[in-house]
Every structure is written in structure tokens, then in C-alpha cells.
Design a protein around this motif. Structure first.
Motif, PDB file in Angstrom:
ATOM      1  N   GLY A  95       0.810  -1.220   0.000  1.00 31.11           N
ATOM      2  CA  GLY A  95       0.000   0.000   0.000  1.00 31.11           C
ATOM      3  C   GLY A  95       0.838   1.262   0.000  1.00 31.11           C
ATOM      4  N   ASP A 121      -5.917   3.739   5.542  1.00 34.74           N
ATOM      5  CA  ASP A 121      -5.893   2.355   5.999  1.00 34.74           C
ATOM      6  C   ASP A 121      -6.637   2.198   7.324  1.00 34.74           C
ATOM      7  OD1 ASP A 121      -5.208  -0.378   5.867  1.00 34.74           O
ATOM      8  OD2 ASP A 121      -3.406  -0.052   7.057  1.00 34.74           O
ATOM      9  N   LYS A 124     -10.625   3.670   6.654  1.00 35.69           N
ATOM     10  CA  LYS A 124     -11.307   2.787   5.718  1.00 35.69           C
ATOM     11  C   LYS A 124     -12.635   3.357   5.203  1.00 35.69           C
ATOM     12  CE  LYS A 124      -9.340  -1.509   7.535  1.00 35.69           C
ATOM     13  NZ  LYS A 124      -8.130  -1.410   6.800  1.00 35.69           N
ATOM     14  N   ILE A 128     -13.488   0.902   0.839  1.00 33.24           N
ATOM     15  CA  ILE A 128     -12.413   0.148   1.486  1.00 33.24           C
ATOM     16  C   ILE A 128     -12.963  -0.713   2.624  1.00 33.24           C
ATOM     17  CG2 ILE A 128     -10.245   0.320   2.776  1.00 33.24           C
ATOM     18  CD1 ILE A 128      -9.714   2.961   1.240  1.00 33.24           C
ATOM     19  N   LEU A 131     -14.921  -3.743   1.273  1.00 30.70           N
ATOM     20  CA  LEU A 131     -14.032  -4.785   0.760  1.00 30.70           C
ATOM     21  C   LEU A 131     -13.339  -5.524   1.898  1.00 30.70           C
ATOM     22  CD1 LEU A 131     -12.456  -2.863  -2.238  1.00 30.70           C
ATOM     23  CD2 LEU A 131     -13.913  -4.889  -2.392  1.00 30.70           C
ATOM     24  N   ILE A 143      -6.598  -6.323  -0.772  1.00 25.03           N
ATOM     25  CA  ILE A 143      -7.364  -5.379  -1.585  1.00 25.03           C
ATOM     26  C   ILE A 143      -7.695  -4.078  -0.857  1.00 25.03           C
ATOM     27  CG2 ILE A 143      -9.658  -6.349  -1.120  1.00 25.03           C
ATOM     28  CD1 ILE A 143      -8.332  -4.961  -4.487  1.00 25.03           C
ATOM     29  N   ASP A 144      -7.974  -4.133   0.437  1.00 24.13           N
ATOM     30  CA  ASP A 144      -8.295  -2.886   1.141  1.00 24.13           C
ATOM     31  C   ASP A 144      -7.072  -1.969   1.220  1.00 24.13           C
ATOM     32  OD1 ASP A 144      -7.433  -4.919   3.115  1.00 24.13           O
ATOM     33  OD2 ASP A 144      -7.759  -3.340   4.598  1.00 24.13           O
ATOM     34  N   VAL A 146      -4.548  -2.019  -1.000  1.00 22.81           N
ATOM     35  CA  VAL A 146      -4.310  -1.558  -2.368  1.00 22.81           C
ATOM     36  C   VAL A 146      -5.191  -0.344  -2.640  1.00 22.81           C
ATOM     37  CG1 VAL A 146      -4.661  -2.144  -4.809  1.00 22.81           C
ATOM     38  CG2 VAL A 146      -3.497  -3.769  -3.288  1.00 22.81           C
ATOM     39  N   LEU A 147      -6.453  -0.436  -2.260  1.00 23.98           N
ATOM     40  CA  LEU A 147      -7.361   0.689  -2.479  1.00 23.98           C
ATOM     41  C   LEU A 147      -6.984   1.892  -1.607  1.00 23.98           C
ATOM     42  CD1 LEU A 147      -9.653   1.331  -4.325  1.00 23.98           C
ATOM     43  CD2 LEU A 147     -11.242   0.464  -2.634  1.00 23.98           C
ATOM     44  N   LEU A 150      -4.258   3.534  -3.364  1.00 22.78           N
ATOM     45  CA  LEU A 150      -4.718   4.310  -4.518  1.00 22.78           C
ATOM     46  C   LEU A 150      -5.358   5.634  -4.087  1.00 22.78           C
ATOM     47  CD1 LEU A 150      -6.153   1.424  -6.723  1.00 22.78           C
ATOM     48  CD2 LEU A 150      -4.086   2.791  -7.163  1.00 22.78           C
ATOM     49  N   PHE A 151      -6.156   5.616  -3.019  1.00 20.91           N
ATOM     50  CA  PHE A 151      -6.728   6.851  -2.477  1.00 20.91           C
ATOM     51  C   PHE A 151      -5.608   7.805  -2.052  1.00 20.91           C
ATOM     52  CE2 PHE A 151     -11.333   5.913  -0.977  1.00 20.91           C
ATOM     53  CZ  PHE A 151     -11.602   5.158  -2.102  1.00 20.91           C
TER      54      PHE A 151
END
Length: 164
Positions: A95, A121, A124, A128, A131, A143-144, A146-147, A150-151
Motif C-alpha cells: 500500500g 488504511d 477505511k 475500502i 471490501l 485489496i483494502d 491496495v485501495l 490508490l486513495f
């Protein structure tokens, strides 16, 4: 004061196992308090090694960290018998690497990227949290983060656009 966690599930992992070593963020995930924060801190030296690389190499290695993370996190969670145990921090490493894609050079930007990633993180925001709750296995663990990365990347690039 307890520095390292004595959690029974964590005791099922061994730092001598390369998969466990990576999943535990080189041991940083074993901290009794805030293992995710320590896992993110452990990602900074990796970022510093990757920062001088071309964008193609940086993106390739970051993607590799995500893809390997699905497997690494899956194996560690299975070996622990716990889905998404706090000590599994490879997802934090990936992340932060996502957050820092094409970041401006300098410690200020590292601190901003670190702070943004930890914010997303921990907080959330949707999707996020959804997920994190709904997707299981190594993919679900990753995945959370990774998102969140990205945010954080979007925010960091926005700040860099106006202030770098």
C-alpha cells in the motif's frame, strides 16, 4: 512494557520461513502495538531503494509486490488460522509503495505519503471498509490496502501538483 506480541496465532509463524518473514514485514508486524504502522514504516527503506528507479521499474516492482502479496498473505493467514491477523503487514508495504508512485523527492513527501496511507488504511472509507469486511483470503487481505494506497496516491499527487 510489551514490545513484541505474544499472540498464540502469531506464534504459529516463524521468521525463518521466507513467506512468514515477508508477511510479517521483516518482523515489524510482530510489534505488540500498532503493527500496521510499524509495517508501513518498514516499507520506507524499500521505497527508498526503489525511488531512484525508472517509473516502469517502480510500477513493475510495485505490481509484483501486490501479486506476490495475495499469495504471501494467504499462506500466512492460513498458517495462523486467522483471516487478516494484524501481524500480517505485507499489505501495508504494498500500500505504501502504491501511495508513493511518482512522488516528489524528499522526506516531507515520504511523511505526507505515510500519513495519507495510514489515514486511509485506518479510517477505511467506502468502499475500502466494505471490501475489508466482504472479501476473504489473500486477495481480501491485500485489496483494502491496495485501495487505500490508490486513495493516498490520488491525494499525494494532488498535493504535489499544487505544492511541489
Amino acid at each position: 512494557m510489551k514490545i513484541f506480541s505474544k499472540d498464540k496465532a502469531l506464534a504459529r509463524l516463524s521468521l525463518s520461513n521466507p513467506i512468514h518473514f515477508l508477511a510479517l514485514g521483516f518482523g515489524s508486524g510482530m510489534m505488540a502495538k500498532a503493527p500496521g504502522t510499524f509495517g508501513t514504516l518498514a516499507a520506507i527503506p524499500i521505497y527508498l531503494l526503489m525511488a531512484p528507479l525508472s517509473i516502469e521499474w517502480y510500477l513493475g516492482l510495485t505490481l509484483l509486490s501486490v501479486i506476490l502479496g495475495f499469495y504471501i498473505c494467504h499462506v500466512a493467514a492460513k498458517d495462523m488460522g486467522v483471516h487478516d491477523h494484524g501481524a500480517i503487514v505485507w499489505d501495508e508495504l504494498a500500500g505504501l509503495l502504491i501511495t508513493m508512485i511518482a512522488a516528489p523527492a524528499g522526506w516531507v513527501w515520504i511523511v505526507i505519503g505515510f500519513t495519507l496511507f495510514r489515514f486511509f488504511d485506518i479510517l477505511k472509507p467506502w468502499p475500502i471498509r466494505w471490501l475489508d469486511a466482504k472479501v476473504k483470503g489473500g486477495f481480501g487481505i491485500m485489496i483494502d490496502d491496495v485501495l487505500a494506497g490508490l486513495f493516498s496516491l490520488a491525494c499525494l499527487q494532488g498535493l504535489a501538483y499544487y505544492f511541489a
